[in-house]
Design an enzyme around this catalytic site. Structure first.
Site, PDB file in Angstrom:
ATOM      1  CG  ASP A   1      -7.720  -5.317   3.650  1.00 42.63           C
ATOM      2  OD1 ASP A   1      -8.377  -5.955   2.810  1.00 42.63           O
ATOM      3  OD2 ASP A   1      -6.611  -4.807   3.391  1.00 42.63           O
TER       4      ASP A   1
ATOM      5  CD  GLU B   1      -2.848  -7.595  -0.836  1.00 39.88           C
ATOM      6  OE1 GLU B   1      -2.743  -7.968   0.333  1.00 39.88           O
ATOM      7  OE2 GLU B   1      -3.928  -7.655  -1.454  1.00 39.88           O
TER       8      GLU B   1
HETATM    9  C1  BGC Z   1      -6.246  -5.828   0.212  1.00 38.16           C
HETATM   10  C2  BGC Z   1      -7.277  -4.745  -0.023  1.00 38.16           C
HETATM   11  C3  BGC Z   1      -8.369  -5.242  -0.936  1.00 38.16           C
HETATM   12  C4  BGC Z   1      -8.977  -6.496  -0.331  1.00 38.16           C
HETATM   13  C5  BGC Z   1     -10.136  -7.055  -1.122  1.00 38.16           C
HETATM   14  C6  BGC Z   1      -6.874  -7.155   0.577  1.00 38.16           C
HETATM   15  O1  BGC Z   1      -5.940  -8.179   0.528  1.00 38.16           O
HETATM   16  O2  BGC Z   1      -5.354  -5.423   1.224  1.00 38.16           O
HETATM   17  O3  BGC Z   1      -6.646  -3.608  -0.565  1.00 38.16           O
HETATM   18  O4  BGC Z   1      -9.332  -4.254  -1.136  1.00 38.16           O
HETATM   19  O5  BGC Z   1      -7.963  -7.489  -0.235  1.00 38.16           O
HETATM   20  O6  BGC Z   1      -9.746  -7.687  -2.278  1.00 38.16           O
END
Ligand code: BGC
Length: 636
Positions: free
Chosen positions: A328, A523
């Site tokens: 990630d 988030e």
């Molecule tokens: C998130 C993921 C996401 C990724 C790409 C991260 O901050 O945790 O869920 O797919 O960013 O954008």
């Protein structure tokens, strides 16, 4: 100090230090023994180009031509804004790009996206092997970063429908949007099982119920990947995320000082692993998943990206996962002092592709160095690249001749109708004192609340921007207020004031509708110790109650909120989650065009002492929940 041949000792020391620094720099930057490229078979004659060969044969053939640099490039995932110049796609033989949340072309339409990504693919096509790029997006509720597309309810709302056929249809439509915008990889479905409403990502999961998550996760994946052989060229690669156990991160365990739960610690519990966390992954792997994203959480005392047992033994071994493991966002390197060691550790644990997402030059250097020093073996690199190429072949990237059809108006209308249906099916009726459904021919309705005329709020985050937007600047979308106005009879008077301030007076309205909710968040920015309604919305409800005979509350939120003290005074309460662009879907149910059919996808706690919830519906302090999981009032 002593002289040596007329030089002082410190001068020797300086020269020695400089020489050592130079040597280190040299070691880190050079390719020790320049890897010779293997001569390619003439274009059109190589085995890997033959679509009739099996994928395994094609992968092995292509791998046999590749240099170390070409292989490292395939393992590299870069955010498009981090490209120093787009010619670096070819210079570094990059395998994959992404648009991080909110990263979009200036012309933010499907056409703008298509043109942008086509230009990146054209760069990749100038390389010796012409391996097409994977281009990843977070189209987690439709391709919602693009202006003017239908935006579906976030996953938690879909979870309330419990309807696998609907979820599959939503994912198919999402795949069409993604493909029409030129991308080929979606960072969805989300298989997290959120169990703490204080977490800022609750709405990204379908439910905290393992079986329901398995069922809907598979449906979503199949919808995304369905159109592989339909000649439509809109097969989009799905990603299972976030591996593993994110829904169970402890409160106040985050490694990120700005967060409370996100990027936190999941207890390393083998029983939970088997009973809860793995089943949805096993089901989706069996259904053809070819990419899995590793979470930013820590498992016990080890970061998930370093968990060799879970990544290599369990996922690739036991679950027999044939695709590739991607880390990630900045997940391998965030907070790590030793970037080189972090890379070595993650690759050896089983990460096949690194979402850097920034410094691809350093990554290439470090990988080369690690391989030459024997810290990352040739076999491990071949395995990683083989898995990535496997997914690219399965996706049909090498064989695509036709271009993807643009979305025409008819398809767009279908998608809006589907989104509207999904909204209607996702509403959960929590309280009804004989007020719902409303009659469309009622004389006088007053509407208030921060989410009533605010498409940004009803879409939630991951819409146009990472943290979402406020307001109605969303082409083609319908606010809930607009939906209400369209649903009522010509004779019905509908008044609106955000704060419920109808001080101009007049008789009591027959009905007040308070559409209240959370400001969008994504988030850890949405982690809250005590998620409640904002003061402004509480005031709007109170005001409305003073000027209406009955008031129903429609809650727009990414999770249950604490409403124990307020609910008593509501005549009706509807959980509408984060419904997306089609506000009319809410009105359809309020006015009885469609029945209330949604059921709570997660339990609804009454107070903070109840958190975190246990495995069933039991609460931490033993007291009763406000509503149990799968609750929903039926209206006959
Ligand atoms: C998130 C993921 C996401 C990724 C790409 C991260 O901050 O945790 O869920 O797919 O960013 O954008």
């Amino acid at each position: 100090m002593k002289n040596y041949n007329g030089h002082r000792l410190w001068q020797y020391v300086v020269v020695a230090v400089l020489a050592l620094a130079g040597l280190v720099w040299f070691l880190m930057n050079i390719t020790f023994f320049d890897t010779k490229s293997q001569p390619l078979a003439p274009v059109g004659t190589a085995v890997y180009e033959d679509a009739s060969e099996s994928i395994d044969v094609r992968v092995a053939d292509l791998l046999s031509y590749m240099t170390l640099e070409e292989k490292i490039g395939q393992m590299t995932l870069v955010e498009r804004n981090s490209l120093k110049t787009s010619s670096d796609i070819a210079s570094y033989q990059l395998g994959a790009l992404l648009s991080g949340a909110g990263s979009k072309p200036e012309n933010n339409t499907l056409t703008g996206w298509r043109e942008m990504i086509a230009a990146y693919q054209a760069e990749a096509a100038t390389t010796r092997l012409k391996i097409p790029l994977l281009y990843g997006v977070d189209a987690i509720h439709g391709h919602a970063h693009v202006g003017g597309v239908a935006v579906f309810p976030h996953a938690l709302g879909l979870g309330a429908t419990q309807d696998a056929a609907l979820v599959e249809a939503v994912a198919r439509a999402t795949a069409r949007q993604i493909a029409a915008g030129g991308a080929n990889w979606n960072f969805a479905p989300n298989l997290d099982q959120p169990r703490d409403m204080r977490w800022g990502r609750v709405y990204e999961g379908f439910s905290d119920d393992t079986e329901l998550v398995s069922k809907l996760g598979v449906a979503y994946l199949e919808g995304l990947q369905a159109q592989r052989n339909a000649g439509e060229q809109v097969f989009v690669l799905g990603t299972l995320k976030h591996y593993l156990g994110l829904g169970d991160m402890g409160f106040n365990t985050s490694l990120n000082e700005n967060y409370l739960i996100d990027q936190g610690v999941t207890e390393a519990n083998e029983e939970m692993l088997r009973a809860r966390y793995l089943p949805p992954y096993q089901a989706a792997v069996n259904a053809g998943a070819l990419s899995v994203m590793v979470g930013l959480n820590t498992w016990g005392n080890k970061r998930m990206v370093l968990e060799k047992y879970l990544l290599t033994e369990v996922l690739k071994g036991e679950l027999n996962f044939k695709g590739f493991v991607v880390s990630d966002w900045y997940g391998v390197h965030e907070g790590r002092k030793n970037i080189f060691g972090a890379t070595v550790g993650a690759i050896n644990a089983g990460v096949d592709m690194v979402m850097l997402p920034f410094d691809y030059k350093q990554f290439a250097r470090h990988m080369r160095w690690a391989n030459r020093l024997g810290l990352i073996s040739d076999e491990r690199i071949d395995e990683a690249v083989g898995r990535i190429l496997y997914a690219k072949f399965a996706l049909g990237l090498f064989d695509r001749k036709k271009s993807v059809p643009a979305l025409d108006e008819a398809i767009e209308a279908d998608e809006r109708a589907l989104a509207r249906r999904a909204v209607a099916d996702s509403l959960v009726l929590l309280k009804n004192d004989n007020v719902l459904p409303l009659s469309p021919s009622v004389d006088h309705i007053r509407v208030a609340g921060s989410a009533a005329d605010n498409i940004g709020r009803q879409m939630g985050a991951w819409s146009l921007e990472w943290q979402g937007i406020e307001g109605n600047d969303v082409p083609g979308a319908t606010s809930i207020l607009t939906g209400i106005k369209a649903a009522v009879s010509a004779g019905t008077k509908v008044e609106y004031n955000r704060l419920g301030d109808f001080s101009a007076g007049g008789a009591l309205a027959d009905i007040g509708i308070a559409v209240v909710g959370e400001k969008p968040y994504a988030e850890g920015w949405g982690d809250r110790e005590y998620p409640i309604l904002e003061a402004e919305d509480l005031l709007a409800i109170k005001n409305l109650q003073m000027v209406s005979k009955k008031v129903i509350v429609v809650l727009i939120s990414g999770r249950p909120l604490f409403i124990t003290n307020e609910i008593e005074s509501f005549d009706g309460l509807v959980a509408a989650w984060l419904p997306g662009s089609e506000g009319s879907g809410v009105a359809d149910v309020l006015f009885g065009v469609k029945p209330f059919s949604g059921k709570l996808p997660v339990p609804w706690p009454a107070r903070a002492d109840q958190l975190p919830l246990g495995q069933g519906d039991e609460t931490a302090d033993g007291s009763e929940l406000l509503f149990p999981r799968f609750f929903g009032v039926e209206v006959r």
